[in-house]
Design an enzyme around this catalytic site. Structure first.
Site, PDB file in Angstrom:
ATOM      1  N   ARG A 105       0.823  -1.200   0.000  1.00  0.00           N
ATOM      2  CA  ARG A 105       0.000   0.000   0.000  1.00  0.00           C
ATOM      3  C   ARG A 105       0.865   1.261   0.000  1.00  0.00           C
ATOM      4  O   ARG A 105       0.557   2.262  -0.658  1.00  0.00           O
ATOM      5  CB  ARG A 105      -0.904  -0.011   1.235  1.00  0.00           C
ATOM      6  CG  ARG A 105      -1.867   1.164   1.320  1.00  0.00           C
ATOM      7  CD  ARG A 105      -2.710   1.072   2.571  1.00  0.00           C
ATOM      8  NE  ARG A 105      -3.586   2.228   2.709  1.00  0.00           N
ATOM      9  CZ  ARG A 105      -3.897   2.815   3.855  1.00  0.00           C
ATOM     10  NH1 ARG A 105      -3.374   2.340   4.983  1.00  0.00           N
ATOM     11  NH2 ARG A 105      -4.704   3.838   3.903  1.00  0.00           N
ATOM     12  N   HIS A 162       0.608   4.372  -2.593  1.00  0.00           N
ATOM     13  CA  HIS A 162       0.355   5.746  -2.161  1.00  0.00           C
ATOM     14  C   HIS A 162       1.496   6.675  -2.555  1.00  0.00           C
ATOM     15  O   HIS A 162       1.267   7.861  -2.827  1.00  0.00           O
ATOM     16  CB  HIS A 162       0.149   5.782  -0.646  1.00  0.00           C
ATOM     17  CG  HIS A 162      -1.231   5.375  -0.229  1.00  0.00           C
ATOM     18  ND1 HIS A 162      -1.919   5.978   0.797  1.00  0.00           N
ATOM     19  CD2 HIS A 162      -2.057   4.412  -0.709  1.00  0.00           C
ATOM     20  CE1 HIS A 162      -3.113   5.419   0.932  1.00  0.00           C
ATOM     21  NE2 HIS A 162      -3.214   4.455   0.035  1.00  0.00           N
ATOM     22  N   ASN A 164      -2.639   8.714   4.894  1.00  0.00           N
ATOM     23  CA  ASN A 164      -1.408   7.940   5.119  1.00  0.00           C
ATOM     24  C   ASN A 164      -1.096   7.672   6.591  1.00  0.00           C
ATOM     25  O   ASN A 164      -0.084   7.044   6.905  1.00  0.00           O
ATOM     26  CB  ASN A 164      -0.214   8.658   4.481  1.00  0.00           C
ATOM     27  CG  ASN A 164      -0.257   8.611   2.970  1.00  0.00           C
ATOM     28  OD1 ASN A 164      -0.818   7.688   2.387  1.00  0.00           O
ATOM     29  ND2 ASN A 164       0.320   9.610   2.325  1.00  0.00           N
ATOM     30  N   HIS A 174      -5.875  -5.554  -2.628  1.00  0.00           N
ATOM     31  CA  HIS A 174      -6.612  -5.649  -1.372  1.00  0.00           C
ATOM     32  C   HIS A 174      -6.841  -7.102  -0.958  1.00  0.00           C
ATOM     33  O   HIS A 174      -7.466  -7.351   0.078  1.00  0.00           O
ATOM     34  CB  HIS A 174      -7.965  -4.935  -1.494  1.00  0.00           C
ATOM     35  CG  HIS A 174      -7.858  -3.442  -1.448  1.00  0.00           C
ATOM     36  ND1 HIS A 174      -8.916  -2.592  -1.736  1.00  0.00           N
ATOM     37  CD2 HIS A 174      -6.808  -2.624  -1.154  1.00  0.00           C
ATOM     38  CE1 HIS A 174      -8.519  -1.333  -1.616  1.00  0.00           C
ATOM     39  NE2 HIS A 174      -7.249  -1.319  -1.271  1.00  0.00           N
TER      40      HIS A 174
END
Length: 320
Positions: free
Chosen positions: A67, A71, A96, A193
């Site tokens: 992740r 990001h 975040n 995910h």
């Protein structure tokens, strides 16, 4: 004999140079597979062993690192700007605040600085760590082009453009398209995910709503969701891929088909006709594993900084 050997060496060097050029041109950003082969031969193995030590002791780090790379790339490109500490940086911004794995990157960086000072960028460490996290979770490996430089700017407010839990398909498509990623890339990358968790607050409106629950949720799944996400515990976390949060597999897509996607932005991948066929395609393990790596390489080259455009940070949490 000596002349033949010299000629063979020349041909070998020419071939290696040609491959490097092809790789660089193919990825269009100046990155290439094996960028550190000569400057820091153990670079990838050092990152891999560091990630492995953390993930083996705590499997949640795998999803965190994956992740984090995502990001990072979506804000200012894949330049490790998400790693910079500070009150107004990406790292401290709302989207975040729950990122995890910073210590993994810091540890790998310290080891690389000891082995090859000033050579390996934090951006490359993050890209390699994301790949290694997937592999350690049972996914298929892929070759990661390296050669990124680290950025010097990190602005917290820019994280507002990150994909969000309640985004519609139209909004998700636009956000991915803005980064040069197509609809297949969208479904594949959100398919990450299959490992990891989310906080109950990000989907509470789907299961607790005065106007009724989200009709796309399997009714038999609601009692389970309400049990693990009581209304008074918004920060409690739940697996994004029920019963399979540590395994990189296709059960995430199977859950979407059954109406068991956790986030609204996940479930719409199935309910929207423009993405449903991709979900069906990636129910098969083979295509998902192969194509996921390709999309990760594509994402990993978003606005990459090379040459004088960036730096090699001494510490990943601060610019030089």
């Amino acid at each position: 004999m000596e002349g033949d050997l010299s000629y063979k060496n020349f041909l070998l060097e020419f071939l290696l140079l040609s491959l490097a050029v092809v790789s660089t041109v193919g990825h269009g950003q100046g990155t290439r597979v094996g960028f550190y082969w000569s400057s820091c031969p153990r670079a990838e193995s050092i990152v891999r062993s560091t990630v492995e030590s953390y993930v083996r002791s705590n499997p949640t780090f795998a999803a965190g690192l994956l992740r984090m790379h995502f990001h990072d790339c979506f804000i200012r490109g894949c330049d490790a700007s998400v790693l910079i500490a500070g009150s107004d940086t990406e790292r401290s911004a709302g989207p975040n605040r729950n990122l995890r794995g910073f210590q993994v990157i810091d540890d790998a960086k310290a080891k690389l600085e000891a082995a090859c000072p000033g050579v390996v960028s934090c951006a490359d460490i993050l890209a390699l760590a994301a790949r290694d996290s997937v592999v350690l979770s049972g996914g298929k490996s892929w070759e990661v082009p390296t050669g990124r430089k680290d950025g010097r700017i990190s602005i917290g407010t820019e994280t507002n453009t990150l994909p969000a839990p309640n985004d519609s398909i139209a909004v998700q498509k636009q956000k991915f398209s803005d980064k040069g990623l197509n609809t297949q890339d969208l479904v594949l990358l959100v398919g990450g995910h299959t490992i990891g968790t989310t906080a109950c607050q990000f989907f509470a409106d789907r299961i607790y709503n005065s106007n009724g629950t989200d009709p796309s949720i399997d009714p038999s799944f609601l009692p389970f969701l309400r049990q693990i996400c009581p209304q008074n515990q918004p920060t409690k976390r739940v697996a994004l891929d029920t019963a399979s949060q540590f395994k990189f597999d296709t059960s995430y897509f199977a859950n979407l088909k059954r109406g068991r996607g956790i986030l609204r932005s996940d479930e719409v991948l199935w309910t929207d006709a423009s993405t449903r066929n991709f979900v069906l395609k990636f129910l098969a393990t083979g295509p998902f594993n192969i194509e996921f790596g390709k999309s990760m390489v594509k994402m990993g080259n978003i606005a990459v900084k090379t040459g004088a455009d960036g730096e090699i940070r001494k510490k990943c949490s601060a610019v030089n």
